[in-house]
Design an enzyme around this catalytic site. Structure first.
Site, PDB file in Angstrom:
ATOM      1  N   SER A   1      45.149  46.531  36.940  1.00  0.00           N
ATOM      2  CA  SER A   1      43.919  46.984  36.300  1.00  0.00           C
ATOM      3  C   SER A   1      43.985  48.275  35.510  1.00  0.00           C
ATOM      4  O   SER A   1      43.125  48.545  34.680  1.00  0.00           O
ATOM      5  CB  SER A   1      42.800  47.093  37.336  1.00  0.00           C
ATOM      6  OG  SER A   1      42.556  45.848  37.916  1.00  0.00           O
TER       7      SER A   1
ATOM      8  N   SER B   1      41.169  45.307  35.095  1.00  0.00           N
ATOM      9  CA  SER B   1      39.734  45.510  35.123  1.00  0.00           C
ATOM     10  C   SER B   1      39.270  46.838  34.528  1.00  0.00           C
ATOM     11  O   SER B   1      38.064  47.061  34.379  1.00  0.00           O
ATOM     12  CB  SER B   1      39.243  45.402  36.572  1.00  0.00           C
ATOM     13  OG  SER B   1      39.780  46.434  37.375  1.00  0.00           O
TER      14      SER B   1
ATOM     15  N   LYS C   1      35.951  54.997  35.068  1.00  0.00           N
ATOM     16  CA  LYS C   1      35.652  53.581  35.278  1.00  0.00           C
ATOM     17  C   LYS C   1      34.376  53.463  36.095  1.00  0.00           C
ATOM     18  O   LYS C   1      34.060  54.332  36.923  1.00  0.00           O
ATOM     19  CB  LYS C   1      36.833  52.950  36.010  1.00  0.00           C
ATOM     20  CG  LYS C   1      36.782  51.449  36.187  1.00  0.00           C
ATOM     21  CD  LYS C   1      38.063  50.983  36.861  1.00  0.00           C
ATOM     22  CE  LYS C   1      38.111  49.467  37.035  1.00  0.00           C
ATOM     23  NZ  LYS C   1      39.393  49.023  37.619  1.00  0.00           N
TER      24      LYS C   1
END
Length: 566
Positions: free
Chosen positions: A242, A218, A141
């Site tokens: 997330s 996210s 990420k």
């Protein structure tokens, strides 16, 4: 500021974002078919983007990216059956195509990865494997800091500041020390604080299974890359949804551990210093064994020796094995939460829960109804944490470049400062007190379930929806409560993929009673034809800091589901 100055400012931040997008396209272009034939049609014409990329890969590349687990791939590289370079090139090619179809990458360093793979191949030939992850391609990420690579968190103002060896995340240093090959970072919502992955640099990341729908957030870019098989295993983070939400929406397994189990040292974040609810590092992949493999490997580096926030708890294989043994003897009990009393799950989500319950009961496991303290309290606590600084931190970063907030951020934090009130220190203390009281009452309830189980012991694991919806159209993400309660409780959880929406089975039905307008609004979002084929996952929730056991519990659930489908 004059109108001319405002226009110049807007042009500047838009130009910076455009240059970044062009840089990424230039870096992935050599890994796309050189005849220019790779031109995916728009989402309206090609909803499911996964199959489109397969025809551009040869049999070896398909085998490497689709048929092996991370553990198997690492083993074959270590034994010289596959070179690290072969594996890395295959995933770089597939990642390049994944980005064209879903808009999932934020940073691309394929050439560096290939050079590192070549070094590892030479090392293997003369000295053996570097470590347990020798040659394994790992995606990250965007918020993980990598030496020589930018970290933006979706903020235009954060671009142009590549990280250094000194700023590199501890967990990245450990991955490298174990022989992992890092090759890409993945897209996030501006600031991370949204359930949809969208920002002014890369844009919106869509769901590979249905490109009309969201990849969620996210860690949406990471999940989209994995679902497109452009990654075999990756790391995300989870503040309230997330890791688990994007995994559920894209048919993946995702671990959210308790705070203090994996290192967050030098990982970029919004609202630094916020301590009311902790963001945690999570592992995302294609099966539970790989999640356990990566977690075990990361803990083998003794992160607590460098990160004071990591509890000194090594991986304990006996906990994992003991839980599996108890499961084999039908001695596990699951509590099932079908609805949290705030938002009703959509029909396919309710079906997924029932499917898990029936699979467990068919193999002799006990399932009881879970009736805990009200989850509405947890959602209210979470909302107060989200808005504690009134959006100040986010707006400062936005104003540094002059960029406008994307709609997903503006919906919560406003288009400019002042949309939300700033909570006082005393109010923050009150939130912390409410959180502690809720945690205590929940633990008390969990302990009381010993009176209800046939073993005379409290429930081993909780089953609950990961989300009330399979996914959502852009702009329609509203409720992280099913995952958020687990975050407020600081419990470990694994998202387990269960099914996909079936238009023929999952009919929308009229409902007379709702918990409120919010519940009604989400219920009316469901469209069986729009959501058809979108994955649905279920959370398996365990006790705090018992990651080994919750991974074993998720393994058991996945095994029961597989046995049911065979």
């Amino acid at each position: 500021m004059t109108s001319d100055a405002l226009n110049a400012s807007a042009a500047d931040w838009q130009a910076v974002g455009r240059r970044k997008r062009e840089e990424i396209q230039a870096r992935i272009r050599p890994f796309l078919p050189d005849d220019g034939s790779f031109r995916p049609p728009p989402a309206e014409e090609l909803r499911d983007g996964r199959e489109y990329a397969r025809k551009y890969l040869d049999a070896t590349e398909l085998h490497l990216t689709e048929e092996l687990s991370a553990m198997q791939l690492t083993g074959q590289i270590a034994h010289g059956q596959i070179s690290a370079k072969q594996a890395v090139v295959a995933f770089c090619k597939r990642a390049a195509m994944a980005h064209q179809l879903t808009n999932c990458l934020s940073e691309v360093f394929f050439d560096d990865a290939i050079r590192r793979a070549e070094e590892l191949d030479r090392h293997l030939a003369t000295h053996g494997p570097v470590g347990p992850l020798h040659g394994l391609p790992v995606s990250l990420k965007d918020q993980f800091r990598v030496d020589g690579v930018e970290t933006s968190l979706g903020y235009v103002s954060w671009l142009g500041q590549p990280d250094t060896e000194a700023s590199e995340s501890l967990i990245v240093q450990h991955l490298k020390a174990m022989g992992a090959v890092l090759y890409a970072k993945t897209n996030v919502p501006t600031s991370l604080m949204a359930m949809e992955t969208n920002n002014n640099i890369i844009g919106y990341t869509v769901n590979p299974f249905n490109r009309l729908l969201s990849s969620a957030g996210s860690s949406g870019g990471e999940a989209a890359l994995l679902a497109m098989r452009g990654s075999i295993i990756g790391l995300g983070s989870d503040f309230s949804a997330s890791v688990r939400l994007p995994c559920s929406a894209q048919g993946l397994y995702g671990l959210k551990p308790s705070h203090g189990r994996l290192s967050y040292l030098r990982v970029a974040n919004s609202m630094e210093g916020q301590d009311l609810n902790h963001s945690v590092i999570g592992v995302m992949g294609h099966d539970v064994e790989d999640l356990a493999f990566m977690t075990r490997s990361l803990l083998s580096q003794s992160p607590w020796e460098d990160d004071p926030k990591v509890a000194p708890i090594p991986w304990t294989q006996a906990k994992f094995d003991d839980t599996l043994a108890r499961g084999a003897n039908q001695r596990l009990t699951f509590g099932v939460l079908r609805c949290d009393g705030v938002v009703h799950p959509h029909p396919p989500v309710a079906r997924a829960i029932e499917q898990v319950v029936q699979a467990l009961q068919a193999r002799g496991h006990e399932v009881i109804e879970w009736t805990p303290p009200t989850h509405a309290e947890a959602f209210d606590i979470l909302w107060n944490v989200f808005t504690a600084d009134g959006g100040h931190d986010i707006h400062v970063a936005l104003q540094a470049s002059g960029e406008d907030p994307v709609p997903q951020i503006a919906a919560v934090y406003g288009s400019k400062p002042g949309h939300l009130p700033l909570k006082s220190l005393h109010e923050s203390w009150q939130i912390a007190t409410r959180r502690s009281e809720f945690q205590t009452s929940y633990l008390r309830y969990w302990k009381s379930t010993a009176q209800l189980t046939r073993t005379g012991q409290p429930v081993d694991f909780i089953l609950m929806p990961t989300a009330p919806t399979a996914s959502f159209l852009p702009g329609q993400a509203l409720y992280p409560g099913y995952t958020g309660v687990v975050s407020i409780l600081d419990l470990p959880a694994v998202d387990v993929p269960v099914t996909r929406v079936q238009a023929s089975q999952d009919e929308w039905h009229h409902r007379d009673q709702f918990f409120g307008d919010f519940d009604r609004q989400i219920w009316t979002q469901y469209d069986k034809d729009l959501f058809h084929n979108t994955p649905v996952g279920v959370q398996v929730v365990g006790r705090r800091l018992e990651e080994e056991r919750v991974l074993a519990g998720a393994h058991l659930v996945a095994s029961c589901l597989a046995a049911d489908s065979s």
